[in-house]
Each structure stands twice: as structure tokens, then as C-alpha cells.
Write a protein that holds these residues in place. Structure first.
Motif, PDB file in Angstrom:
ATOM      1  N   GLY A   1     118.288 -59.599  32.315  1.00  0.00           N
ATOM      2  CA  GLY A   1     116.992 -59.077  32.738  1.00  0.00           C
ATOM      3  C   GLY A   1     115.945 -60.173  32.759  1.00  0.00           C
ATOM      4  O   GLY A   1     116.078 -61.196  32.081  1.00  0.00           O
ATOM      5  N   ASP A   2     114.895 -59.963  33.535  1.00  0.00           N
ATOM      6  CA  ASP A   2     113.835 -60.972  33.653  1.00  0.00           C
ATOM      7  C   ASP A   2     113.193 -61.289  32.306  1.00  0.00           C
ATOM      8  O   ASP A   2     112.882 -62.439  32.014  1.00  0.00           O
ATOM      9  CB  ASP A   2     112.748 -60.488  34.615  1.00  0.00           C
ATOM     10  CG  ASP A   2     113.216 -60.457  36.060  1.00  0.00           C
ATOM     11  OD1 ASP A   2     114.248 -61.088  36.360  1.00  0.00           O
ATOM     12  OD2 ASP A   2     112.560 -59.805  36.874  1.00  0.00           O
TER      13      ASP A   2
ATOM     14  N   ALA B   1     113.630 -50.157  32.746  1.00  0.00           N
ATOM     15  CA  ALA B   1     113.580 -51.196  33.779  1.00  0.00           C
ATOM     16  C   ALA B   1     112.249 -51.166  34.526  1.00  0.00           C
ATOM     17  O   ALA B   1     111.812 -52.186  35.062  1.00  0.00           O
ATOM     18  CB  ALA B   1     114.741 -51.024  34.748  1.00  0.00           C
ATOM     19  N   SER B   2     111.582 -50.022  34.538  1.00  0.00           N
ATOM     20  CA  SER B   2     110.298 -49.932  35.250  1.00  0.00           C
ATOM     21  C   SER B   2     109.233 -50.823  34.627  1.00  0.00           C
ATOM     22  O   SER B   2     108.245 -51.162  35.272  1.00  0.00           O
ATOM     23  CB  SER B   2     109.798 -48.484  35.292  1.00  0.00           C
ATOM     24  OG  SER B   2     109.338 -48.074  34.018  1.00  0.00           O
TER      25      SER B   2
ATOM     26  N   GLU C   1     109.648 -53.867  33.941  1.00  0.00           N
ATOM     27  CA  GLU C   1     109.831 -55.203  34.511  1.00  0.00           C
ATOM     28  C   GLU C   1     109.657 -55.209  36.023  1.00  0.00           C
ATOM     29  O   GLU C   1     109.102 -56.139  36.583  1.00  0.00           O
ATOM     30  CB  GLU C   1     111.224 -55.739  34.172  1.00  0.00           C
ATOM     31  CG  GLU C   1     111.414 -56.027  32.708  1.00  0.00           C
ATOM     32  CD  GLU C   1     112.748 -56.673  32.404  1.00  0.00           C
ATOM     33  OE1 GLU C   1     113.122 -57.634  33.094  1.00  0.00           O
ATOM     34  OE2 GLU C   1     113.424 -56.214  31.478  1.00  0.00           O
ATOM     35  N   GLU C   2     110.182 -54.231  36.681  1.00  0.00           N
ATOM     36  CA  GLU C   2     110.220 -54.247  38.140  1.00  0.00           C
ATOM     37  C   GLU C   2     109.398 -53.129  38.774  1.00  0.00           C
ATOM     38  O   GLU C   2     109.465 -52.924  39.970  1.00  0.00           O
ATOM     39  CB  GLU C   2     111.674 -54.137  38.620  1.00  0.00           C
ATOM     40  CG  GLU C   2     112.583 -55.211  38.069  1.00  0.00           C
ATOM     41  CD  GLU C   2     112.177 -56.620  38.469  1.00  0.00           C
ATOM     42  OE1 GLU C   2     111.516 -56.795  39.511  1.00  0.00           O
ATOM     43  OE2 GLU C   2     112.505 -57.550  37.724  1.00  0.00           O
ATOM     44  N   GLY C   3     108.660 -52.393  37.982  1.00  0.00           N
ATOM     45  CA  GLY C   3     107.885 -51.280  38.530  1.00  0.00           C
ATOM     46  C   GLY C   3     106.525 -51.190  37.894  1.00  0.00           C
ATOM     47  O   GLY C   3     105.967 -52.181  37.418  1.00  0.00           O
TER      48      GLY C   3
ATOM     49  N   SER D   1     107.848 -60.822  33.769  1.00  0.00           N
ATOM     50  CA  SER D   1     107.783 -60.851  35.231  1.00  0.00           C
ATOM     51  C   SER D   1     107.101 -59.601  35.741  1.00  0.00           C
ATOM     52  O   SER D   1     107.692 -58.808  36.461  1.00  0.00           O
ATOM     53  CB  SER D   1     109.189 -60.954  35.786  1.00  0.00           C
ATOM     54  OG  SER D   1     109.941 -59.818  35.373  1.00  0.00           O
TER      55      SER D   1
ATOM     56  N   ALA E   1     105.477 -56.797  37.670  1.00  0.00           N
ATOM     57  CA  ALA E   1     105.346 -56.436  39.075  1.00  0.00           C
ATOM     58  C   ALA E   1     103.868 -56.251  39.391  1.00  0.00           C
ATOM     59  O   ALA E   1     103.082 -55.861  38.528  1.00  0.00           O
ATOM     60  CB  ALA E   1     106.121 -55.145  39.362  1.00  0.00           C
TER      61      ALA E   1
ATOM     62  N   SER F   1     102.029 -53.150  38.314  1.00  0.00           N
ATOM     63  CA  SER F   1     101.669 -52.935  36.907  1.00  0.00           C
ATOM     64  C   SER F   1     100.228 -53.285  36.624  1.00  0.00           C
ATOM     65  O   SER F   1      99.681 -52.885  35.620  1.00  0.00           O
ATOM     66  CB  SER F   1     102.555 -53.771  36.003  1.00  0.00           C
ATOM     67  OG  SER F   1     103.899 -53.404  36.135  1.00  0.00           O
TER      68      SER F   1
END
Length: 146
Positions: A74-75, A105-106, A108-110, A140, A142, A145
Motif C-alpha cells: 500500500g502507498d 483503502a478509501s 489512501e485512494e479516496g 498519498s 487523494a 480528501s
């Protein structure tokens, strides 16, 4: 960084005028790093860092405070490893808490980072013992965010 590069713990401490052997002597001193998602650290990577760059790093003082012990790939995993190495290298012999209170996961990517941070800050304020130093990893994020 490899010991042969300029980016080493001893060189960074030297740039700040910090003695490389300076260690905490008060057992009550507490520092914490927090991040969500895949945030955490590898004890193997920390041991290698200790062997290569920071022999006084006390591995027994670095602990997780939740059951979320990260996930490689993961990031935020790489960020967590870097943060753990740095804070434990500069705060030698300081009790170090690595905290991940939300593995979604949201974060990091959401758009889940904001809620994860709010939940953490609210929970932290209710703790009986607070850290003297708190480092929060944004990893990281997004753009959603922010």
C-alpha cells in the motif's frame, strides 16, 4: 538511504547540530506516529536500519497501539516505514507508538482520510496518556480528501 550516501541519520543529525548519541533518559517520554490505510512498519526493515545507520535505536521501545500492523504494497506502508525509522532515530530511547486506527483503502485512494483523521483526533483526546510528540503521516492523500 545507504550508509554511503549523504542522506544518513548521522549526516542529518550533524546538519541540525544534534549529537548522534543523544538519548532520552526519562522513561515517561512518549512519541507517536499515526497514519491510516496500509500505514505501519516492518520490524525487519527497522532492524536493518538499526544495523546500517542507527545502532543505538532501541527496538523494544517501538510498538503498535492497535491490531492494524500495516500491509506491504500500500502507498502508506512505505511512508510508515520511513516515518518509523526517522522518529525512532531522532528520538533515541523514546517510547514510540505506531498507530493505524483505520485500514480502509478509501483513506489512501479516496475521500476517507478526513474522517479517519477526525476519528483519530477525537479518540486521541480521550486517552489517559498523550504523546509529547505526534507525527501524522499524510502519505498519498487523494485530492478528494482535501
Amino acid at each position: 538511504a545507504d550508509a554511503g550516501s549523504d542522506y544518513t541519520i548521522s549526516n542529518i543529525k550533524g546538519a541540525y547540530g544534534l549529537p548522534t548519541e543523544l538519548q532520552a533518559t526519562n522513561d515517561q517520554t512518549l512519541q507517536m506516529i499515526w497514519g491510516p490505510g496500509s500505514f505501519g512498519y516492518s520490524s525487519l526493515q527497522l532492524r536493518l536500519h538499526k544495523a546500517k545507520q542507527c545502532p543505538l535505536l532501541n527496538m523494544n521501545k517501538v510498538k503498535f497501539d492497535t491490531a492494524n500492523h500495516s500491509e506491504s504494497g500500500g502507498d502508506n506502508y512505505g511512508e510508515g516505514n520511513l516515518d518509523t525509522k526517522m522518529i525512532s532515530s531522532f528520538g533515541l530511547n523514546v517510547s514510540t507508538i505506531v498507530s493505524n486506527t483505520n485500514i480502509s483503502a478509501s483513506t489512501e485512494e479516496g475521500d476517507g482520510f478526513g474522517q479517519a483523521l477526525l476519528d483519530f483526533a477525537t479518540e486521541l483526546a480521550s486517552r489517559e496518556v498523550l504523546p509529547h510528540v505526534l507525527s501524522m503521516s499524510l502519505g498519498s492523500l487523494a485530492s478528494a480528501s482535501c
